[in-house]
Design an enzyme around this catalytic site. Structure first.
Site, PDB file in Angstrom:
ATOM      1  N   CYS A   2       0.835  -1.196   0.000  1.00  0.00           N
ATOM      2  CA  CYS A   2       0.000   0.000   0.000  1.00  0.00           C
ATOM      3  C   CYS A   2       0.873   1.250   0.000  1.00  0.00           C
ATOM      4  CB  CYS A   2      -0.882   0.018   1.237  1.00  0.00           C
ATOM      5  SG  CYS A   2      -1.755  -1.523   1.501  1.00  0.00           S
ATOM      6  N   ARG A  27       3.147   0.949  -6.045  1.00  0.00           N
ATOM      7  CA  ARG A  27       3.343   0.090  -4.871  1.00  0.00           C
ATOM      8  C   ARG A  27       2.175  -0.881  -4.667  1.00  0.00           C
ATOM      9  NH1 ARG A  27       7.134   2.269  -1.059  1.00  0.00           N
ATOM     10  NH2 ARG A  27       6.208   0.835   0.407  1.00  0.00           N
ATOM     11  N   TRP A  76      -3.312  -2.508  -1.557  1.00  0.00           N
ATOM     12  CA  TRP A  76      -3.061  -3.841  -2.127  1.00  0.00           C
ATOM     13  C   TRP A  76      -3.654  -4.795  -1.105  1.00  0.00           C
ATOM     14  CZ3 TRP A  76      -0.407  -8.359  -0.888  1.00  0.00           C
ATOM     15  CH2 TRP A  76      -0.119  -9.218  -1.957  1.00  0.00           C
ATOM     16  N   ASN A 102      -0.848   0.465   6.176  1.00  0.00           N
ATOM     17  CA  ASN A 102      -0.113  -0.492   5.346  1.00  0.00           C
ATOM     18  C   ASN A 102       0.411  -1.566   6.295  1.00  0.00           C
ATOM     19  OD1 ASN A 102       1.459  -1.833   3.506  1.00  0.00           O
ATOM     20  ND2 ASN A 102       3.030  -0.243   3.356  1.00  0.00           N
ATOM     21  N   GLY A 103       0.130  -2.829   6.007  1.00  0.00           N
ATOM     22  CA  GLY A 103       0.617  -3.892   6.892  1.00  0.00           C
ATOM     23  C   GLY A 103      -0.512  -4.827   7.277  1.00  0.00           C
ATOM     24  N   GLU A 485      15.212 -15.622 -14.533  1.00  0.00           N
ATOM     25  CA  GLU A 485      14.763 -14.231 -14.558  1.00  0.00           C
ATOM     26  C   GLU A 485      13.942 -13.937 -15.812  1.00  0.00           C
ATOM     27  OE1 GLU A 485      14.414 -12.063 -12.491  1.00  0.00           O
ATOM     28  OE2 GLU A 485      14.337 -10.148 -13.535  1.00  0.00           O
ATOM     29  N   LYS A 489      10.098 -12.613 -15.653  1.00  0.00           N
ATOM     30  CA  LYS A 489       9.652 -11.360 -16.292  1.00  0.00           C
ATOM     31  C   LYS A 489       8.439 -11.622 -17.177  1.00  0.00           C
ATOM     32  CE  LYS A 489      11.068  -9.020 -14.344  1.00  0.00           C
ATOM     33  NZ  LYS A 489      12.025  -9.039 -13.283  1.00  0.00           N
ATOM     34  N   GLU A 492       5.220 -12.485 -15.114  1.00  0.00           N
ATOM     35  CA  GLU A 492       4.715 -11.353 -14.329  1.00  0.00           C
ATOM     36  C   GLU A 492       3.886 -10.384 -15.151  1.00  0.00           C
ATOM     37  OE1 GLU A 492       7.541  -9.627 -10.986  1.00  0.00           O
ATOM     38  OE2 GLU A 492       8.550  -9.828 -12.901  1.00  0.00           O
ATOM     39  N   HIS A 508      15.178 -34.348 -17.780  1.00  0.00           N
ATOM     40  CA  HIS A 508      14.676 -35.040 -16.580  1.00  0.00           C
ATOM     41  C   HIS A 508      13.205 -34.718 -16.296  1.00  0.00           C
ATOM     42  CE1 HIS A 508      18.675 -36.490 -15.740  1.00  0.00           C
ATOM     43  NE2 HIS A 508      19.142 -35.271 -15.865  1.00  0.00           N
ATOM     44  N   LYS A 607       4.892  -3.411  -5.891  1.00  0.00           N
ATOM     45  CA  LYS A 607       6.309  -3.143  -6.059  1.00  0.00           C
ATOM     46  C   LYS A 607       7.119  -3.547  -4.845  1.00  0.00           C
ATOM     47  CE  LYS A 607       9.923  -1.698  -8.202  1.00  0.00           C
ATOM     48  NZ  LYS A 607      10.448  -2.666  -9.185  1.00  0.00           N
TER      49      LYS A 607
HETATM   50  C1  F6R Z   1      10.109  -9.201  -9.991  1.00  0.00           C
HETATM   51  C2  F6R Z   1      10.178  -8.448  -8.764  1.00  0.00           C
HETATM   52  C3  F6R Z   1      10.074  -9.189  -7.480  1.00  0.00           C
HETATM   53  C4  F6R Z   1      11.062  -8.601  -6.473  1.00  0.00           C
HETATM   54  C5  F6R Z   1      10.868  -9.243  -5.092  1.00  0.00           C
HETATM   55  C6  F6R Z   1      11.890  -8.727  -4.094  1.00  0.00           C
HETATM   56  O1  F6R Z   1      10.156  -8.378 -11.114  1.00  0.00           O
HETATM   57  O2  F6R Z   1      10.308  -7.259  -8.772  1.00  0.00           O
HETATM   58  O3  F6R Z   1      10.279 -10.552  -7.649  1.00  0.00           O
HETATM   59  O4  F6R Z   1      12.362  -8.833  -6.938  1.00  0.00           O
HETATM   60  O5  F6R Z   1       9.582  -8.947  -4.621  1.00  0.00           O
HETATM   61  O6  F6R Z   1      11.811  -7.353  -3.982  1.00  0.00           O
HETATM   62  P1  F6R Z   1      13.000  -6.498  -3.400  1.00  0.00           P
HETATM   63  O7  F6R Z   1      14.153  -6.632  -4.331  1.00  0.00           O
HETATM   64  O8  F6R Z   1      12.472  -5.098  -3.345  1.00  0.00           O
HETATM   65  O9  F6R Z   1      13.324  -7.052  -2.056  1.00  0.00           O
END
Ligand code: F6R
Length: 612
Positions: A2, A27, A76, A102-103, A485, A489, A492, A508, A607
């Site tokens: 949030c 966020r 969120w 938030n929390g 990765e 990407k 997501e 496997h 985020k």
């Molecule tokens: C993927 C992404 C997430 C973050 C993860 C950790 O694109 O952004 O997988 O990498 O939530 O977030 P941080 O790096 O902020 O601890």
């Protein structure tokens, strides 16, 4: 998760709050709301959906809302589905006190039962509403909002960043934090408070970061900070280190595309002043306090989540190969629940773009409590993780707004490369080798720039594959994390199911999936295991899978095997994930755009994940 913003001062708070919420929307974004105190009345507007919906609602009501004090929230959802009712702010029985949060309040069921018995009318299923009724209850005793909030928080288990306002004290905002970031933005005859500097940087660069267990009373001209146990504390004023233009799109269609294109510069910034050429000597001032511990470490444990965890895997490859030190890479979310073995000479590294991820914070605390020295590799300056570590290296990638992490990933690996060179040199890697590695590191921004030149080709490929349901990403060695990765990407932001595997593992199990409808992305640079990966490609080809290869510019053999080739410059395999992940970021981006997805705000994601 949030986003939180509050304003008190001579200006009309409404546009300031709405603009702040738009800056915080990355966020979390399933609903939004504001609460204003105007003429001793509480006015609340809240709406499910994007902040734009709230803006339309507020601007559309035609009343020309004005208030010199207000708080705003983007949500969120954790407890209760994202609808108008559950959106924040929430208020007490008499609509005098409003809260944004938030929390998670973990003991909210117990508190709710007690409050209902005491006669409170609870309207929503949220944990947050319970807290505002608890504050209402405490206000009856204390007759002072600052004290009431403090007393209520003493009864609460869980995590929170909250703002509270009341019609009875219309000249103040009460803020408190535990596990969720909050900062006070100090202006002239006005003050702001927010969960993220992005919401205040338009108004002031002077900020005070609240720590866990702290409560603040903020008026237009002053602020007082105390511990939750009523001990007054004097806080240091700090300066925001980024500019407004860094958090705007700057002509790009999406933040994600802008951030992908910023990578030559963000990698340069991660390396700047830290790698002395031509000798390749590494200077990391932030590690000075723990250098002895690091040099004598017998093992390194890396802890992170998601993309940062992938960067950790890339770090393991280079640290083990070059510095000859054993490295374990842990999901931060799992670390504390398996009673990890930490030895006296272990050093832990936590990696986090946001510096606020709850799971990573918990892993950091666990490692510290078991006696490990903890180093942070963090992007956001002043964030909770950055301040909680014993020492650290900021990655200096600049604000990352797109929810899918791109430039932070490559900068995290750039910083892990520096730590690797620092340790490798100390542990006897030949000077000449260090010089060569350093020269390659310094060439990475130009190599990344070159890969960005492949954008049109990758956009074309996205058009070709946009209707598929599944994707497989395969790589080996340092490019196994690149494969993970790339897959993350894609899923997501385009919602296509994708998996990353070490290429040799395909036989496997995942090989069962291969048919003419399965595109397989191979990351296949000309390194020591190139030939082995070619064999894996043969296996896919034999089953009519479609092959997209990320291969070196001078590799002509690959054309015989792959359906499509994306060319990347050669680099040392240790740093390969930095160069080779760029086309995968672009592929995910263009696929998502081609499928009409919201690239910067993919569904269900946030985020910074500040809940467990
Ligand atoms: C993927 C992404 C997430 C973050 C993860 C950790 O694109 O952004 O997988 O990498 O939530 O977030 P941080 O790096 O902020 O601890």
């Amino acid at each position: 998760m949030c986003g939180i913003v509050g304003y008190i001062g001579p200006k009309n708070s409404v546009p300031i709050l709405l603009e702040g919420l738009q800056r915080l929307e990355y966020r979390g974004y399933d609903s939004a709301g504001i609460a204003l105190i105007a003429d001793h009345k509480l006015v609340v507007h809240k709406k499910a959906g994007k902040v734009a919906e709230l803006v339309r609602m507020v601007n559309g009501n035609g009343h020309g809302l004005t208030a010199h004090l207000g708080i705003g929230h983007t949500r969120w959802a954790t407890h209760g589905e994202p609808n108008d009712l559950n959106a924040h702010p929430h208020w007490d029985c008499h609509k005098e006190i409003a809260i944004i949060h938030n929390g998670i309040i973990e003991n909210y069921v117990t508190l709710r039962t007690k409050l209902v018995l005491d006669g409170h009318i609870i309207r929503t299923k949220t944990d947050t509403e319970i807290l505002v009724h608890l504050i209402e209850e405490m206000y009856k005793r204390a007759n002072d909002l600052f004290t009431a909030v403090r007393l209520a928080l003493l009864e609460v288990e869980g995590a929170y960043g909250i703002l509270v306002v009341s019609t009875k004290e219309p000249d103040r905002i009460i803020a408190a934090r535990k596990g969720s970031p909050l900062l006070i933005g100090i202006g002239e005859r006005e003050n702001l408070v927010a969960s993220d500097a992005a919401a205040v940087v338009d108004h002031t660069r002077q900020v005070v970061y609240l720590e866990d267990g702290e409560v603040a009373c903020i008026t237009a001209n002053s602020y007082v900070t105390k511990t939750i146990h009523d001990k007054e504390i004097i806080k240091e004023v700090e300066e925001i280190t980024f500019d407004l233009q860094q958090i705007e799109k700057g002509g790009f269609e999406h933040f994600m595309l802008k951030e992908i294109h910023e990578q030559p510069e963000s990698i340069r910034n991660s390396l700047r002043g830290r790698l002395l050429m031509p000798e390749g000597v590494v200077k990391l001032g932030g590690l000075e306090p723990v250098l002895d511990k690091l040099y004598s470490a017998e093992r390194i444990i890396i802890m992170a989540c998601g993309t940062s965890w992938h960067a950790g895997l890339a770090g393991k490859f280079m640290l083990e190969q070059l510095a000859r030190i054993p490295v374990e890479v842990d999901y931060a979310s799992e670390f504390r629940y398996r009673n990890p073995v930490i030895k006296p000479n272990d050093v832990a590294i936590v990696i986090s773009q946001s510096g606020e991820t709850a799971d990573t914070q918990a892993a950091l605390r666990e490692a510290k409590s078991k006696g490990a020295v903890v180093i942070g590799v963090v992007n956001v300056v002043g964030s909770t993780i950055a301040r909680g570590t014993d020492a650290g290296v900021y990655i200096h990638a600049g604000p990352e707004i797109g929810v899918a992490s791109t430039k932070a990933f490559t900068s995290q690996i750039a910083v892990l490369s520096l730590i690797t060179l620092l340790l490798a040199r100390h542990r006897g890697l030949a000077e000449e080798q260090c010089r060569l590695l350093a020269a390659d590191l310094m060439s990475l921004p130009d190599k990344v720039e070159k890969v960005l030149g492949e954008s049109d080709h990758i956009k074309y490929l996205a058009g070709e594959f946009k209707h598929v349901q599944n994707f497989l990403y395969l790589g080996r060695g340092s490019n196994f994390p690149t494969a993970l990765e790339g897959a993350l990407k894609l899923k997501e932001i385009s919602y296509i199911h994708a998996e990353g595997y070490p290429a040799a593992e395909m036989k496997h199990g995942p090989i069962a999936l291969i048919d003419e409808n399965m595109p397989v992305v191979f990351i296949v640079p000309k390194d020591a295991i190139y030939e082995k990966v070619l064999s894996n490609m043969q296996e896919v080809r034999a089953r009519r899978g479609k092959i997209i290869a990320v291969a070196n510019e001078d590799d002509h053999e690959i054309d015989q095997l792959a359906d499509h080739v994306i060319r990347v410059p050669r680099t040392y395999s240790y740093f390969g994930p930095i160069v080779n992940s760029i086309p995968l970021q672009l592929l995910a981006y263009y696929m998502a755009v081609a499928r009409g997805c919201n690239v910067d705000q993919p569904r269900n994601l946030a985020k910074s994940v500040t809940v467990e």
